[in-house]
Structures are given as C-alpha cells and as structure tokens.
Write a protein that holds these residues in place. Structure first.
Motif, PDB file in Angstrom:
ATOM      1  N   LYS A   1       0.862  -1.417  -0.042  1.00 25.96           N
ATOM      2  CA  LYS A   1      -0.107   0.005   0.126  1.00 25.96           C
ATOM      3  C   LYS A   1       0.984   1.401  -0.133  1.00 25.96           C
ATOM      4  O   LYS A   1       2.121   1.078   0.281  1.00 25.96           O
ATOM      5  CB  LYS A   1      -0.890  -0.090   1.366  1.00 25.96           C
ATOM      6  CG  LYS A   1      -1.992  -0.988   1.402  1.00 25.96           C
ATOM      7  CD  LYS A   1      -2.634  -1.078   2.618  1.00 25.96           C
ATOM      8  CE  LYS A   1      -3.548  -2.229   2.751  1.00 25.96           C
ATOM      9  NZ  LYS A   1      -4.231  -2.249   3.810  1.00 25.96           N
ATOM     10  N   MET A   2       0.194   2.574  -0.471  1.00 29.46           N
ATOM     11  CA  MET A   2       0.953   3.430  -0.465  1.00 29.46           C
ATOM     12  C   MET A   2       1.288   3.920   1.116  1.00 29.46           C
ATOM     13  O   MET A   2       0.242   3.789   1.893  1.00 29.46           O
ATOM     14  CB  MET A   2       0.186   4.766  -1.024  1.00 29.46           C
ATOM     15  CG  MET A   2       0.396   4.464  -2.610  1.00 29.46           C
ATOM     16  SD  MET A   2       1.546   4.556  -3.461  1.00 29.46           S
ATOM     17  CE  MET A   2       2.105   6.428  -3.373  1.00 29.46           C
ATOM     18  N   SER A   3       2.327   4.455   1.300  1.00 31.30           N
ATOM     19  CA  SER A   3       2.405   5.061   2.851  1.00 31.30           C
ATOM     20  C   SER A   3       2.594   6.535   2.672  1.00 31.30           C
ATOM     21  O   SER A   3       3.252   6.891   1.692  1.00 31.30           O
ATOM     22  CB  SER A   3       3.345   4.374   3.729  1.00 31.30           C
ATOM     23  OG  SER A   3       4.648   4.684   3.264  1.00 31.30           O
ATOM     24  N   LEU A   4       2.616   7.414   3.808  1.00 29.94           N
ATOM     25  CA  LEU A   4       2.755   8.825   3.947  1.00 29.94           C
ATOM     26  C   LEU A   4       3.964   8.958   4.600  1.00 29.94           C
ATOM     27  O   LEU A   4       4.269   8.523   5.839  1.00 29.94           O
ATOM     28  CB  LEU A   4       1.652   9.669   4.472  1.00 29.94           C
ATOM     29  CG  LEU A   4       1.917  11.030   4.665  1.00 29.94           C
ATOM     30  CD1 LEU A   4       1.804  11.818   3.304  1.00 29.94           C
ATOM     31  CD2 LEU A   4       0.815  11.641   5.477  1.00 29.94           C
ATOM     32  N   SER A   5       4.902   9.860   3.940  1.00 29.56           N
ATOM     33  CA  SER A   5       6.255  10.054   4.636  1.00 29.56           C
ATOM     34  C   SER A   5       6.297  11.570   4.951  1.00 29.56           C
ATOM     35  O   SER A   5       5.928  12.448   3.967  1.00 29.56           O
ATOM     36  CB  SER A   5       7.366   9.686   3.778  1.00 29.56           C
ATOM     37  OG  SER A   5       8.811  10.324   4.221  1.00 29.56           O
TER      38      SER A   5
END
Length: 180
Positions: free
Chosen positions: A172-176
C-alpha cells in the motif's frame, strides 16, 4: 465533558475539511476535463491548485497530526515517568510494611490497636517454590495451544514457497512526513 466535545469537533472538522476539499477537487477536475478534454496536465494542475484549498487542507491536517504525535510522545514519556514513580512508591510501601512486621515480630507484639488503625500479625499459608521444573510430573503441566509463527511464514512465502491459506497482499501507499 465540554473539552472532549471540542476536541472531537476539531478532529471531525479536520477530517471533514480534507474530505470536502478532496471531493471538491475531484469534482472540479472532472468538470474541467469534461469541458476541456485536451487540457494538458500542467495547466489542469495549476487551475485546480488555484481553485481549491486542497493543498492547504492537506498541510493543515498533517500539522494537526504532527501535533497529535508530539502530544502522544510527551504523554508516553510522562506515563513512563509516572510508572517509575509508582514503582518506587510501591517499593517504599512494601519496605515500610516489612519494617513494621519485623519490629512487631521482634518485640512479640501480636496486635497493635490505634484510634485510626489496627495491626495484627498472622501466619500466612505456605507458598509454593519451584526448585527444578524438569522434575515435576507431566500431569501438572497445562498443554498450550499451537501459535502461528507469522515471521517464519512470511519468510517462506517471500522465499517462493507456496503456502495454502496465506498469501502476500499488494503493498500500500504510505505517507512520509519530514519536518524541518
């Protein structure tokens, strides 16, 4: 009660704002592309950025999340400090009780009556002490249910082994978030 309501209202407003702005952004994008299907991506992006406050809503929501993270970290530290303090107080309490017990036993005082408390010595039931677990017969042991070794299972599947009942899901996409 009132502070909790205000906190929830703020939290809901953060979620509401970002959802409203996301929906507004998507709807405006759809309308612009419907009206101008050949519009280049750069112009579309500039138009949407100027017509919505999605970027500001995203930035404000992440600032709020960073604040929440800082508060959570501070509370974890405070809780850890308070747990250490609690442990010291409990040790101090136990030492005081032990000192009183020893003093009463040495002085052969079985009972001490004061206006606000009554102390009495009594014999406790014998405690169990395990000296060698390996010598204890098996009927005293409680069988434990099997536990899935998820780490080994993950490594096996990553290594190419097919395991019925388990699979790798898509990443999944993750937020940095980096702060200055």
């Amino acid at each position: 009660m009132h502070k909790t309501f205000v906190a929830w209202r703020f939290l809901l407003s953060q979620y509401s704002i970002i959802h409203l702005e996301t929906n507004r952004f998507a709807e405006l994008r759809r309308r612009i592309l419907e009206a101008e299907p050949d519009l280049d991506e750069h112009t579309l992006h500039d138009t949407l950025e100027g017509a919505t406050t999605l970027r500001e809503a995203i930035a404000e929501t992440i600032r709020s999340a960073l604040y929440d993270g800082a508060m959570a970290a501070a509370l974890r530290t405070r809780i850890a400090d308070l747990k250490e303090r609690l442990a010291r107080i409990e040790i101090r309490e136990e030492r005081k009780r032990e000192a009183v017990r020893a003093a009463m036993e040495d002085a052969r005082i079985d009972k001490l009556i004061e206006p606000d408390l009554t102390l009495s010595l009594r014999r406790t039931p014998p405690r169990l002490t395990i000296t060698d677990e390996s010598q204890i017969p098996e009927w005293f042991w409680i069988p434990q249910p099997a536990k899935l070794d998820k780490k080994a299972l993950l490594e096996a599947i990553k290594g190419g082994t097919t395991v019925c009942g388990a699979e790798l899901e898509n990443s999944k996409m993750s937020l940095s978030v980096r702060t200055k």
